[in-house]
Design a protein around this motif. Structure first.
Motif, short mmCIF file in Angstrom:
data_model
loop_
_atom_site.label_atom_id
_atom_site.label_comp_id
_atom_site.label_asym_id
_atom_site.label_seq_id
_atom_site.Cartn_x
_atom_site.Cartn_y
_atom_site.Cartn_z
N CYS A 218 1.63 27.02 42.82
CA CYS A 218 2.30 26.28 41.73
C CYS A 218 3.71 26.83 41.47
CB CYS A 218 1.46 26.36 40.44
SG CYS A 218 -0.07 25.43 40.50
N VAL A 219 3.79 28.17 41.38
CA VAL A 219 5.10 28.81 41.15
C VAL A 219 6.04 28.53 42.32
CG1 VAL A 219 6.27 31.04 40.94
CG2 VAL A 219 4.17 30.61 39.66
N ALA A 220 5.52 28.62 43.55
CA ALA A 220 6.35 28.37 44.74
C ALA A 220 6.87 26.93 44.74
CB ALA A 220 5.54 28.64 46.01
N GLY A 221 6.00 25.98 44.36
CA GLY A 221 6.42 24.58 44.30
C GLY A 221 7.52 24.36 43.28
N ALA A 222 7.36 24.96 42.10
CA ALA A 222 8.37 24.82 41.05
C ALA A 222 9.71 25.41 41.48
CB ALA A 222 7.88 25.51 39.77
N LEU A 223 9.68 26.59 42.09
CA LEU A 223 10.92 27.24 42.54
C LEU A 223 11.57 26.48 43.69
CD1 LEU A 223 9.87 31.01 42.36
CD2 LEU A 223 11.28 29.72 40.74
N LEU A 224 10.73 25.88 44.57
CA LEU A 224 11.26 25.10 45.69
C LEU A 224 12.04 23.89 45.19
CD1 LEU A 224 11.36 24.60 48.78
CD2 LEU A 224 9.25 23.27 48.52
N VAL A 225 11.45 23.16 44.23
CA VAL A 225 12.12 21.99 43.67
C VAL A 225 13.44 22.40 43.00
CG1 VAL A 225 12.00 20.26 41.83
CG2 VAL A 225 10.06 20.58 43.37
N LEU A 226 13.39 23.50 42.24
CA LEU A 226 14.61 23.98 41.56
C LEU A 226 15.69 24.33 42.59
CD1 LEU A 226 16.06 24.92 38.97
CD2 LEU A 226 15.04 27.18 39.34
N ALA A 227 15.32 25.05 43.65
CA ALA A 227 16.30 25.50 44.65
C ALA A 227 16.92 24.31 45.38
CB ALA A 227 15.62 26.45 45.65
N ILE A 228 16.07 23.37 45.83
CA ILE A 228 16.59 22.21 46.58
C ILE A 228 17.43 21.32 45.67
CG2 ILE A 228 15.96 20.11 47.85
CD1 ILE A 228 13.42 21.54 48.77
N GLY A 229 16.93 21.07 44.44
CA GLY A 229 17.67 20.22 43.50
C GLY A 229 19.03 20.78 43.17
N LYS A 230 19.09 22.09 42.88
CA LYS A 230 20.37 22.72 42.54
C LYS A 230 21.32 22.74 43.75
CE LYS A 230 19.74 23.77 38.22
NZ LYS A 230 20.55 23.08 37.18
N ALA A 231 20.76 22.94 44.94
CA ALA A 231 21.59 22.96 46.16
C ALA A 231 22.21 21.58 46.40
CB ALA A 231 20.74 23.37 47.36
N ILE A 232 21.41 20.52 46.23
CA ILE A 232 21.93 19.15 46.44
C ILE A 232 22.97 18.82 45.38
CG2 ILE A 232 21.31 16.70 46.34
CD1 ILE A 232 18.63 17.45 47.63
N ALA A 233 22.68 19.17 44.12
CA ALA A 233 23.63 18.90 43.03
C ALA A 233 24.94 19.64 43.28
CB ALA A 233 23.02 19.31 41.70
#
Length: 245
Positions: A218-233
């Motif tokens: 769960c933690v890995a999924g949350a951090l993955l979304v945050l990392a990819i989203g921030k990178a794209i933004a």
């Protein structure tokens, strides 16, 4: 009827997750409802909103129950988890989309049909996210789905402007919502029958079904979304001045 589940913390956590998902992913649906009913006479506008929303709710409950049944098949939770990560990333780094193609109608039935059809098309992300949250909760999944929708729909329809303003003022709400979807995706992934059932699909790598593994995913999924989203933004932010020039 046994109501002991009402005292169980996991039930209330899952219900809270479903309500948050509905509100975060339902903003566009509120816009569609407003646009579809904008040409109705004032006397019919409320009817259009209520009947159209009721039809959309019924259809969405059916879709979510269907999706939860499908998630019991092997590998579909893996696909659902990947879709949830993508939806979470889109929440943090959204595409520029308009609603200019939503037709307004001066006929009540036509407006209701527009609301239901548009909600159906736009609700794929919502359906997958809620099905995942309900599946991870254990028992009383259909009750969770119905309660979550009944609580969140009035908020979406009548409180959409307030919700939108809060999101604009506190962007962390959007980020938190995206990470919540990643959290649900992680839990969904490790509970896929192909990865969790030791007696079947033995050629597949098996994950131990423990609380530690579940929460780590769960933690890995949350951090993955945050990392990819921030990178794209961040990439879009760097590209924007070039495009304007």
């Amino acid at each position: 009827m046994d109501l002991d589940f009402l005292t169980h913390t996991p039930f209330w956590i899952a219900l809270g997750q479903i309500i948050i998902i509905d509100i975060l992913l339902g903003g566009d649906n509120a816009v569609v409802i407003a646009l579809a009913c904008r040409k109705l006479p004032a006397a019919q506008r409320t009817k259009g909103i209520i009947y159209g929303t009721a039809g959309a709710i019924i259809l969405r409950v059916i879709l979510i129950v269907f999706a939860m049944t499908l998630l019991n098949l092997p590998f579909l939770k893996v696909v659902g988890a990947l879709l949830l990560v993508w939806i979470g990333v889109k929440l943090i780094a959204p595409d520029e989309e308009g609603h200019s193609d939503v037709a307004g109608s001066d006929k009540l039935l036509a407006a209701i049909k527009t609301i239901i059809v548009a909600d159906l098309v736009m609700s794929v992300d919502n359906v997958i996210a809620i099905a995942g949250a309900a599946q991870n909760s254990g028992e009383h999944q259909v009750l969770l789905v119905v309660l979550g929708l009944l609580i969140s729909i009035p908020i979406i329809v009548w409180g959409s402007q307030l919700v939108i303003k809060l999101m604009e003022r506190f962007p962390l709400i959007i980020t938190g919502g995206g990470m919540l979807l990643g959290w649900i995706a992680g839990g969904m992934l490790v509970s896929d029958p192909a990865l969790a059932n030791p007696d079947k699909w033995q050629w597949m790598f098996k994950l131990p079904q423990s609380g530690t593994v579940h929460y780590a995913a769960c933690v890995a999924g949350a951090l993955l979304v945050l990392a990819i989203g921030k990178a794209i933004a961040s990439q879009r932010g760097k590209a924007a001045p070039v495009q304007q020039g």
